[in-house]
Design a protein around this motif. Structure first.
Motif, PDB file in Angstrom:
ATOM      1  N   UNK A  50       0.901   5.572 -20.518  1.00 31.33           N
ATOM      2  CA  UNK A  50       1.586   6.486 -20.025  1.00 31.33           C
ATOM      3  C   UNK A  50       3.151   6.655 -20.108  1.00 31.33           C
ATOM      4  N   UNK A  51       3.901   5.919 -21.127  1.00 29.03           N
ATOM      5  CA  UNK A  51       4.875   6.445 -22.023  1.00 29.03           C
ATOM      6  C   UNK A  51       3.715   6.377 -23.288  1.00 29.03           C
ATOM      7  N   UNK A  52       2.852   6.585 -23.762  1.00 30.31           N
ATOM      8  CA  UNK A  52       2.939   6.924 -24.911  1.00 30.31           C
ATOM      9  C   UNK A  52       2.455   9.112 -24.714  1.00 30.31           C
ATOM     10  N   UNK A  53       1.797   8.820 -23.587  1.00 26.15           N
ATOM     11  CA  UNK A  53       1.552  10.361 -22.738  1.00 26.15           C
ATOM     12  C   UNK A  53       2.957  10.858 -23.088  1.00 26.15           C
ATOM     13  N   UNK A  54       3.828  10.512 -22.057  1.00 26.10           N
ATOM     14  CA  UNK A  54       5.119  11.444 -21.672  1.00 26.10           C
ATOM     15  C   UNK A  54       6.180  11.029 -23.375  1.00 26.10           C
ATOM     16  N   UNK A  55       6.314  10.097 -24.491  1.00 22.81           N
ATOM     17  CA  UNK A  55       6.622  10.499 -25.955  1.00 22.81           C
ATOM     18  C   UNK A  55       6.091  11.736 -26.120  1.00 22.81           C
ATOM     19  N   UNK A  56       4.553  12.183 -26.082  1.00 23.67           N
ATOM     20  CA  UNK A  56       4.076  13.458 -26.999  1.00 23.67           C
ATOM     21  C   UNK A  56       4.480  14.948 -25.858  1.00 23.67           C
ATOM     22  N   UNK A  57       4.098  14.408 -24.746  1.00 25.44           N
ATOM     23  CA  UNK A  57       5.016  15.704 -24.442  1.00 25.44           C
ATOM     24  C   UNK A  57       6.080  16.014 -24.835  1.00 25.44           C
ATOM     25  N   UNK A  58       7.170  15.668 -24.152  1.00 26.29           N
ATOM     26  CA  UNK A  58       8.544  15.150 -25.056  1.00 26.29           C
ATOM     27  C   UNK A  58       9.018  15.537 -26.074  1.00 26.29           C
ATOM     28  N   UNK A  59       8.303  15.069 -27.398  1.00 27.04           N
ATOM     29  CA  UNK A  59       9.130  15.449 -28.156  1.00 27.04           C
ATOM     30  C   UNK A  59       7.856  16.805 -28.679  1.00 27.04           C
ATOM     31  N   UNK A  60       7.467  16.861 -27.903  1.00 29.13           N
ATOM     32  CA  UNK A  60       6.594  18.474 -28.277  1.00 29.13           C
ATOM     33  C   UNK A  60       7.089  19.465 -28.014  1.00 29.13           C
ATOM     34  N   UNK A  61       7.554  19.400 -26.776  1.00 28.04           N
ATOM     35  CA  UNK A  61       8.328  21.189 -25.471  1.00 28.04           C
ATOM     36  C   UNK A  61       9.723  20.293 -26.473  1.00 28.04           C
ATOM     37  N   UNK A  62      10.298  19.724 -26.705  1.00 29.40           N
ATOM     38  CA  UNK A  62      11.477  19.793 -27.798  1.00 29.40           C
ATOM     39  C   UNK A  62      11.532  19.844 -28.634  1.00 29.40           C
ATOM     40  N   UNK A  63      10.512  20.183 -29.601  1.00 28.33           N
ATOM     41  CA  UNK A  63      10.467  21.165 -30.988  1.00 28.33           C
ATOM     42  C   UNK A  63       9.700  22.046 -30.478  1.00 28.33           C
ATOM     43  N   UNK A  64       9.142  23.204 -29.521  1.00 24.32           N
ATOM     44  CA  UNK A  64       8.699  24.362 -29.060  1.00 24.32           C
ATOM     45  C   UNK A  64      10.386  24.505 -29.063  1.00 24.32           C
ATOM     46  N   UNK A 112      13.698  23.603 -29.151  1.00 16.86           N
ATOM     47  CA  UNK A 112      14.836  23.635 -30.029  1.00 16.86           C
ATOM     48  C   UNK A 112      14.378  22.757 -30.915  1.00 16.86           C
ATOM     49  N   UNK A 113      13.574  23.374 -32.380  1.00 13.36           N
ATOM     50  CA  UNK A 113      13.248  22.833 -33.480  1.00 13.36           C
ATOM     51  C   UNK A 113      14.645  22.425 -34.291  1.00 13.36           C
ATOM     52  N   UNK A 114      15.486  22.388 -34.747  1.00 16.54           N
ATOM     53  CA  UNK A 114      16.563  22.246 -35.324  1.00 16.54           C
ATOM     54  C   UNK A 114      17.386  20.587 -34.832  1.00 16.54           C
ATOM     55  N   UNK A 115      17.593  20.685 -33.637  1.00 16.55           N
ATOM     56  CA  UNK A 115      17.840  19.908 -33.073  1.00 16.55           C
ATOM     57  C   UNK A 115      16.501  18.788 -33.259  1.00 16.55           C
ATOM     58  N   UNK A 116      15.375  19.177 -32.542  1.00 15.64           N
ATOM     59  CA  UNK A 116      14.561  18.154 -32.482  1.00 15.64           C
ATOM     60  C   UNK A 116      14.413  17.449 -33.641  1.00 15.64           C
ATOM     61  N   UNK A 117      14.422  17.573 -35.102  1.00 12.14           N
ATOM     62  CA  UNK A 117      14.145  17.217 -36.320  1.00 12.14           C
ATOM     63  C   UNK A 117      14.975  16.517 -36.088  1.00 12.14           C
ATOM     64  N   UNK A 118      16.107  17.196 -35.828  1.00  5.59           N
ATOM     65  CA  UNK A 118      17.962  16.338 -36.550  1.00  5.59           C
ATOM     66  C   UNK A 118      17.649  15.162 -35.218  1.00  5.59           C
ATOM     67  N   UNK A 119      17.033  14.865 -34.264  1.00  4.91           N
ATOM     68  CA  UNK A 119      16.972  13.548 -33.253  1.00  4.91           C
ATOM     69  C   UNK A 119      15.983  12.481 -33.784  1.00  4.91           C
ATOM     70  N   UNK A 120      14.618  13.271 -34.297  1.00  4.05           N
ATOM     71  CA  UNK A 120      13.866  13.054 -34.284  1.00  4.05           C
ATOM     72  C   UNK A 120      13.724  11.793 -36.153  1.00  4.05           C
ATOM     73  N   UNK A 121      14.646  12.602 -37.398  1.00  2.00           N
ATOM     74  CA  UNK A 121      15.366  11.213 -37.911  1.00  2.00           C
ATOM     75  C   UNK A 121      15.975  10.397 -37.397  1.00  2.00           C
ATOM     76  N   UNK A 122      16.544  10.743 -36.589  1.00  4.16           N
ATOM     77  CA  UNK A 122      17.979   9.238 -36.163  1.00  4.16           C
ATOM     78  C   UNK A 122      16.505   8.584 -35.339  1.00  4.16           C
ATOM     79  N   UNK A 123      15.681   9.011 -35.182  1.00  7.22           N
ATOM     80  CA  UNK A 123      14.572   7.908 -34.300  1.00  7.22           C
ATOM     81  C   UNK A 123      13.827   7.312 -34.757  1.00  7.22           C
ATOM     82  N   UNK A 124      12.912   8.255 -36.023  1.00  8.51           N
ATOM     83  CA  UNK A 124      11.971   7.643 -36.757  1.00  8.51           C
ATOM     84  C   UNK A 124      12.529   7.033 -37.952  1.00  8.51           C
TER      85      UNK A 124
END
Length: 288
Positions: free
Chosen positions: A15-29, A31-43
Motif C-alpha cells: 500500500x505504501x508503494x502504491x501511495x508513493x506512486x500516486x503522490x509523486x505522479x500527481x506532484x509531477x503533474x 508542480x513539475x519544477x518543485x517536484x523535481x527539486x523535491x525528488x532530487x533531495x529524496x533520491x
C-alpha cells in the motif's frame, strides 16, 4: 538515493508503494519544477551512516578540493598507496579494519568519503558525482598501486577513465556491476514515478554531460587487463552475485572469492577480503 528506496526489498503488494506512486505522479503533474527539486533531495541525498569500528591509531585526516564539495581523506601507514572507495550511503569507517591490515603490510591506506557522505561536504550523491570525486582524489596523489572498492564505489572505479587507474589491480567487494538495472529496479520497487525519476536523471545528464545509457561497468571490467579479485557473498541482497560469477567466466583477469554469511556490508572486514588483498600484493610482487 535514500536508503529507504535503494535498500528496499520487493514484495507482491505494498500500500505504501502504491501511495508513493500516486503522490509523486500527481506532484509531477501539478508542480513539475518543485517536484523535481523535491525528488532530487529524496533520491540523491545519502544517509550519513557511521559504522562503529574503532578508529586505528595514527589515522590522519585531510581535505581534497572537489567540484562536489571538499572531500575528507583518511590516511594510515607509509609506502605505496592503496586507494579505498566506499559505496552508496557508506563511509570510510567501514574500512577501518582493512586499512589497518593494509598499513601493516607496508602500504599507505588512503580512503575518502564521497560528497554527501561521512565527513565530506556536499549534499547529493550519484554515479557521475562519484566519478568526479574519485578523479579528484587520484589527481591529488601519486604512487597508487591498487584500489579497493565496495558496492557502488566499484562502478565508479570502473567508470573512471583516469590514466593512473588503468593498470592497477582491483579488489572489488560486493560490487554493483549491473548499475543501471539495479538503479531502475530500486526505483520501480519503491513505487516512485518513473517520469519524475527520468526528469531528475535528465538534469544530471545535462549538468555532467554524462548520458545514463553510457554507464557500463561490466563492459569496462571485461576490457581491463589488470588483476582483479571480487569478494562477494552468494546471498547478497543488494548486489547481484550472479553478475560477478558471469564476469569471472568472461575475463581471464578476474577471479571470484565466494563467501557466505556476511551480507552486503559486513563482508568488508572479512578474512576473505584481507586474504584477497594479500593475494593481489603477492601477485604484483612476483611480476617485478
Amino acid at each position: 538515493m535514500s536508503n529507504k528506496i535503494y535498500f528496499n526489498t520487493p514484495s507482491r503488494f505494498s500500500l505504501k508503494r502504491s501511495l508513493v506512486n500516486v503522490s509523486t505522479r500527481l506532484h509531477h503533474t501539478l508542480a513539475r519544477g518543485h517536484a523535481i527539486k523535491t525528488a532530487k533531495k529524496l533520491l540523491l541525498t545519502p544517509v550519513r551512516i557511521k559504522v562503529k569500528n574503532v578508529e586505528p591509531q595514527g589515522m590522519v585526516r585531510g581535505k581534497v578540493p572537489c567540484s562536489e564539495g571538499a572531500l575528507t581523506t583518511f590516511t594510515l601507514g607509509k609506502g605505496p598507496v592503496w586507494l579505498i572507495t566506499h559505496g552508496w550511503s557508506g563511509s570510510t569507517t567501514q574500512f577501518y579494519p582493512l586499512m589497518e591490515h593494509i598499513a601493516q603490510q607496508g602500504f599507505t591506506a588512503l580512503a575518502f568519503d564521497y560528497a554527501g557522505h561521512g565527513e565530506s561536504e556536499g549534499q547529493f550523491g550519484h554515479l557521475p558525482a562519484f566519478v568526479n570525486a574519485l578523479d579528484a582524489m587520484v589527481d591529488s596523489c601519486d604512487n597508487i598501486v591498487g584500489i579497493v572498492a565496495h558496492s557502488m564505489g566499484s562502478a565508479a572505479v570502473l567508470e573512471s577513465k583516469h590514466q593512473k587507474l588503468t593498470q592497477v589491480p582491483l579488489l572489488l567487494v560486493a560490487p554493483v556491476l549491473n548499475y543501471l538495472e539495479n538503479l531502475m529496479m530500486a526505483v520501480q520497487r519503491s513505487g516512485f514515478s518513473i517520469k519524475l525519476f527520468n526528469d531528475v536523471i535528465s538534469e544530471i545528464e545535462q549538468q555532467y554531460r554524462y548520458p545514463l545509457q553510457s554507464i557500463n561497468p561490466q563492459q569496462y571490467l571485461i576490457e581491463r587487463q589488470s588483476p582483479t579479485i571480487i569478494v562477494h557473498d552468494k546471498a547478497d541482497k543488494f548486489a547481484n552475485f550472479s553478475i560477478s560469477e558471469q564476469l569471472t567466466e568472461q575475463s581471464q583477469w578476474v577471479n571470484l572469492k565466494e563467501v557466505e554469511g556476511y551480507g552486503h556490508n559486513r563482508v568488508m572486514k572479512s578474512d576473505e577480503v584481507m586474504q584477497a588483498f594479500e593475494q593481489l600484493v603477492e601477485n604484483a610482487a612476483l611480476k617485478k
